[in-house]
Design a protein around this motif. Sequence first.
Motif, mmCIF file in Angstrom:
data_model
loop_
_atom_site.group_PDB
_atom_site.id
_atom_site.type_symbol
_atom_site.label_atom_id
_atom_site.label_comp_id
_atom_site.label_asym_id
_atom_site.label_seq_id
_atom_site.Cartn_x
_atom_site.Cartn_y
_atom_site.Cartn_z
ATOM 1 N N PHE A 39 13.430 9.998 -30.563
ATOM 2 C CA PHE A 39 13.099 8.960 -29.591
ATOM 3 C C PHE A 39 12.328 9.644 -28.461
ATOM 4 C CE2 PHE A 39 16.993 7.519 -31.645
ATOM 5 C CZ PHE A 39 16.672 6.215 -31.991
ATOM 6 N N GLU A 40 11.143 9.161 -28.189
ATOM 7 C CA GLU A 40 10.304 9.761 -27.162
ATOM 8 C C GLU A 40 10.216 8.817 -25.968
ATOM 9 O OE1 GLU A 40 6.337 12.095 -27.778
ATOM 10 O OE2 GLU A 40 5.812 9.990 -27.402
ATOM 11 N N LEU A 41 10.692 9.269 -24.818
ATOM 12 C CA LEU A 41 10.556 8.497 -23.588
ATOM 13 C C LEU A 41 9.237 8.876 -22.920
ATOM 14 C CD1 LEU A 41 14.107 8.622 -21.936
ATOM 15 C CD2 LEU A 41 13.157 6.884 -23.456
ATOM 16 N N ALA A 42 8.381 7.898 -22.728
ATOM 17 C CA ALA A 42 7.146 8.109 -21.982
ATOM 18 C C ALA A 42 7.378 7.661 -20.544
ATOM 19 C CB ALA A 42 6.001 7.321 -22.606
ATOM 20 N N CYS A 43 7.092 8.541 -19.603
ATOM 21 C CA CYS A 43 7.338 8.264 -18.181
ATOM 22 C C CYS A 43 5.993 8.163 -17.460
ATOM 23 C CB CYS A 43 8.184 9.363 -17.561
ATOM 24 S SG CYS A 43 9.784 9.610 -18.398
ATOM 25 N N PRO B 269 0.836 -1.217 0.000
ATOM 26 C CA PRO B 269 0.000 0.000 0.000
ATOM 27 C C PRO B 269 0.862 1.255 0.000
ATOM 28 C CG PRO B 269 -0.882 -1.625 1.520
ATOM 29 C CD PRO B 269 0.439 -2.171 1.048
ATOM 30 N N ASP B 270 0.494 2.203 -0.832
ATOM 31 C CA ASP B 270 1.217 3.462 -1.009
ATOM 32 C C ASP B 270 2.612 3.240 -1.608
ATOM 33 O OD1 ASP B 270 1.014 6.250 -0.941
ATOM 34 O OD2 ASP B 270 2.227 6.362 0.870
ATOM 35 N N GLY B 271 2.808 2.103 -2.291
ATOM 36 C CA GLY B 271 4.046 1.880 -3.023
ATOM 37 C C GLY B 271 3.995 2.566 -4.373
ATOM 38 N N LEU B 272 5.153 2.845 -4.921
ATOM 39 C CA LEU B 272 5.270 3.646 -6.142
ATOM 40 C C LEU B 272 5.597 2.779 -7.357
ATOM 41 C CD1 LEU B 272 5.526 6.390 -7.648
ATOM 42 C CD2 LEU B 272 7.915 6.458 -6.881
ATOM 43 N N PHE B 273 4.866 3.000 -8.439
ATOM 44 C CA PHE B 273 5.198 2.416 -9.739
ATOM 45 C C PHE B 273 5.793 3.501 -10.623
ATOM 46 C CE2 PHE B 273 4.182 1.902 -14.224
ATOM 47 C CZ PHE B 273 4.743 0.660 -14.491
ATOM 48 N N LEU B 274 6.923 3.175 -11.248
ATOM 49 C CA LEU B 274 7.568 4.067 -12.207
ATOM 50 C C LEU B 274 7.824 3.275 -13.486
ATOM 51 C CD1 LEU B 274 10.281 6.210 -10.364
ATOM 52 C CD2 LEU B 274 8.605 7.041 -12.000
ATOM 53 N N GLY B 275 7.318 3.743 -14.588
ATOM 54 C CA GLY B 275 7.553 3.071 -15.869
ATOM 55 C C GLY B 275 8.144 4.024 -16.880
ATOM 56 N N VAL B 276 9.110 3.532 -17.649
ATOM 57 C CA VAL B 276 9.671 4.313 -18.750
ATOM 58 C C VAL B 276 9.661 3.419 -19.981
ATOM 59 C CG1 VAL B 276 11.583 5.713 -19.582
ATOM 60 C CG2 VAL B 276 11.189 5.512 -17.123
ATOM 61 N N LEU B 277 9.126 3.920 -21.072
ATOM 62 C CA LEU B 277 9.044 3.157 -22.315
ATOM 63 C C LEU B 277 9.128 4.106 -23.490
ATOM 64 C CD1 LEU B 277 5.333 2.354 -23.134
ATOM 65 C CD2 LEU B 277 5.955 3.620 -21.056
ATOM 66 N N LEU B 278 9.257 3.558 -24.676
ATOM 67 C CA LEU B 278 9.263 4.381 -25.884
ATOM 68 C C LEU B 278 7.834 4.780 -26.221
ATOM 69 C CD1 LEU B 278 11.906 2.557 -28.112
ATOM 70 C CD2 LEU B 278 12.195 4.608 -26.707
ATOM 71 N N GLY B 279 7.628 6.078 -26.444
ATOM 72 C CA GLY B 279 6.299 6.604 -26.707
ATOM 73 C C GLY B 279 6.004 6.764 -28.180
ATOM 74 N N GLY B 280 4.815 7.284 -28.468
ATOM 75 C CA GLY B 280 4.279 7.314 -29.819
ATOM 76 C C GLY B 280 5.058 8.138 -30.823
ATOM 77 N N GLY B 281 5.845 9.120 -30.368
ATOM 78 C CA GLY B 281 6.625 9.933 -31.298
ATOM 79 C C GLY B 281 7.929 9.309 -31.729
ATOM 80 N N THR B 282 8.252 8.141 -31.181
ATOM 81 C CA THR B 282 9.537 7.504 -31.477
ATOM 82 C C THR B 282 9.632 7.080 -32.941
ATOM 83 O OG1 THR B 282 9.746 6.696 -29.208
ATOM 84 C CG2 THR B 282 11.023 5.550 -30.898
ATOM 85 N N LEU B 283 10.733 7.457 -33.568
ATOM 86 C CA LEU B 283 11.049 7.057 -34.946
ATOM 87 C C LEU B 283 9.953 7.439 -35.937
ATOM 88 C CD1 LEU B 283 12.615 3.514 -34.334
ATOM 89 C CD2 LEU B 283 13.823 5.662 -34.735
ATOM 90 N N ASN B 284 9.293 8.569 -35.693
ATOM 91 C CA ASN B 284 8.252 8.986 -36.642
ATOM 92 C C ASN B 284 8.840 9.281 -38.017
ATOM 93 O OD1 ASN B 284 8.701 12.133 -36.814
ATOM 94 N ND2 ASN B 284 8.778 11.660 -34.639
#
Length: 272
Positions: free
Chosen positions: A232-236, A110-125
């Motif tokens: 390259f778009e990093l989505a956080c 409970p009250d733990g943190l999730f952090l995600g980083v991935l390539l977003g929609g603007g990557t390699l457009n």
Amino acid sequence: MNATPELFDRDALRLHRARARQDALFLHLAAQEEVQDRLSMVNKSLTKPAIITPFPEIWRPVFPDARIVDDSDVLALEPGSFDLVIHAMALHWANDPVGQLIQSRRALQPDGLFLGVLLGGGTLNELRSALGQAETEVTGGLSPRVAPMSEIRDLGALLQRAGLALPVADTVPLTAEYRDLRHLLRDLRDMGETNAMTKRLRRPTGKAVFNRAEELYRTHFATDSGRLRATFELACLTGWAPDESQQKPLRPGSAQARLADALKTSEVPLKD
């Protein structure tokens, strides 16, 4: 009934990652900086981290006490065992991203943190545009070449669907420059980020397609110095495991004062 076909070929993805070069993983280093920057703003001590990553050698030195977990379909995470889960540069290859987020939330205390980083929609457009137009012109058809990546509004909705509280999604754009198209494609191979879509073209692509793609790329996306620009778009993504101690939005209609009064302005009703 037949099972829904998977978007990504995980066996091909494993092969691509196996031949990746550590000195080419600059996107992971950028993701690390974003994670550390966001953690520095958290006014809470987080001592039980887990990191979901296909490249543990990159992330382990920064988080030596973390549980390192492969980004398989079923994550090796015990429920309620961590106060921090970092999903590091792998969600954009997930066949079931919501499932990955739900498993991550269940692993949090409970009250733990999730952090995600991935390539977003603007990557390699730029690459997507040049290759798509070139293949259409040369062959009269179009095959999947650059994986579809989620837009930021969709990613925020995924956090809510996974049951994470106080969800936040934002993007960090990065730009790299390459001598030519071959240089860019070789760099993607060294990152382990080449095409692993299930419906990818299984036969070699003719040189005419790549030659035309190079022409289009230079016409539309070259820098003043003649190099090729690649985005390259990093989505956080940030979200918290629900807990009674967290702030909660007020119920609609529960306000005790009018916004117009606070702003010292008149209220104008909207037309139907």
